[in-house]
Design a protein around this motif. Sequence first.
Motif, mmCIF file in Angstrom:
data_model
loop_
_atom_site.group_PDB
_atom_site.id
_atom_site.type_symbol
_atom_site.label_atom_id
_atom_site.label_comp_id
_atom_site.label_asym_id
_atom_site.label_seq_id
_atom_site.Cartn_x
_atom_site.Cartn_y
_atom_site.Cartn_z
ATOM 1 N N ARG A 97 0.837 -1.205 0.000
ATOM 2 C CA ARG A 97 0.000 0.000 0.000
ATOM 3 C C ARG A 97 0.872 1.255 0.000
ATOM 4 N NH1 ARG A 97 -4.036 -0.889 4.897
ATOM 5 N NH2 ARG A 97 -4.642 1.268 4.405
ATOM 6 N N LEU A 98 1.923 1.225 0.796
ATOM 7 C CA LEU A 98 2.848 2.358 0.824
ATOM 8 C C LEU A 98 3.557 2.515 -0.518
ATOM 9 C CD1 LEU A 98 4.356 1.741 4.362
ATOM 10 C CD2 LEU A 98 2.971 3.721 3.707
ATOM 11 N N LYS A 99 3.959 1.392 -1.085
ATOM 12 C CA LYS A 99 4.662 1.443 -2.365
ATOM 13 C C LYS A 99 3.766 2.011 -3.460
ATOM 14 C CE LYS A 99 7.686 -1.279 -5.338
ATOM 15 N NZ LYS A 99 8.858 -0.405 -5.087
ATOM 16 N N ALA A 100 2.486 1.623 -3.431
ATOM 17 C CA ALA A 100 1.544 2.089 -4.455
ATOM 18 C C ALA A 100 1.310 3.603 -4.382
ATOM 19 C CB ALA A 100 0.219 1.351 -4.306
ATOM 20 N N MET A 101 1.548 4.186 -3.200
ATOM 21 C CA MET A 101 1.359 5.625 -3.049
ATOM 22 C C MET A 101 2.415 6.432 -3.817
ATOM 23 S SD MET A 101 0.455 5.735 1.023
ATOM 24 C CE MET A 101 0.381 7.531 1.094
ATOM 25 N N ARG A 102 3.587 5.820 -4.045
ATOM 26 C CA ARG A 102 4.691 6.485 -4.749
ATOM 27 C C ARG A 102 5.122 7.780 -4.058
ATOM 28 N NH1 ARG A 102 5.609 4.236 -9.769
ATOM 29 N NH2 ARG A 102 3.981 2.798 -10.535
ATOM 30 N N THR A 103 4.940 7.811 -2.757
ATOM 31 C CA THR A 103 5.302 8.986 -1.955
ATOM 32 C C THR A 103 6.612 8.768 -1.201
ATOM 33 O OG1 THR A 103 2.963 9.493 -1.637
ATOM 34 C CG2 THR A 103 4.506 10.537 -0.123
ATOM 35 N N TYR A 104 6.863 7.527 -0.816
ATOM 36 C CA TYR A 104 8.003 7.215 0.044
ATOM 37 C C TYR A 104 8.952 6.248 -0.644
ATOM 38 C CZ TYR A 104 4.394 8.847 3.226
ATOM 39 O OH TYR A 104 3.396 9.578 3.814
#
Length: 204
Positions: A97-104
């Motif tokens: 989920r974090l990876k899919a955000m492309r924020t971090y």
Amino acid sequence: MNIENIIFDLGGVLIDWNPRYLYRKIFSSEDEMEHFLRHIATSEWNAEQDAGRSLKEGTEWLVQRFPQYKEAIEAYYGRWEEMLRGEIKASVDIFYRLKAMRTYRLYALTNWSAETFIIARQRFSFLQDFDGIVVSGEEKTRKPFPEIYQRLAQRFQILPERSLFIDDVPENIDGARQAGFHTLLFISPQALEQELKSMGILKG
């Protein structure tokens, strides 16, 4: 906090590793098993392999001290894969989920023998999806010593004050905090999700 990087520990956070999965097959009682893991093949002994001592050297050293446990000691790394139950799916879901955000940018910092981490890389495909991984056995140092946090920061050019470090071991959390990282003690995937939401890192 202006978080740009999230660093995960692996064993106990994303991967379900426990020597008891193996030693329940070897010892006839829980008491025997716990005695062996607390007083013979201890976490401190295993940590030396995590810090770069070869499995062969570590095994031979322990057998010399406790020859009556030779077979059980040799099983520690000889049957090491039986200590791996699998990925902790709910935690891996959070990672994606974090990876899919492309924020971090997402990294791993793990205390793990270089010799056995080869097996983990082959077994867990999600390890290929980190932006970088630092393995203690390859570095010849381990958490919670300052050097390994510094190497993580230098190798991937990350600022500790803009990074969140997640681990299930309080000593490793303390080491990261002293190195300037924001920290989060892992208790469960559900608690991790709530903490990340409360920090504004994870949405929904």
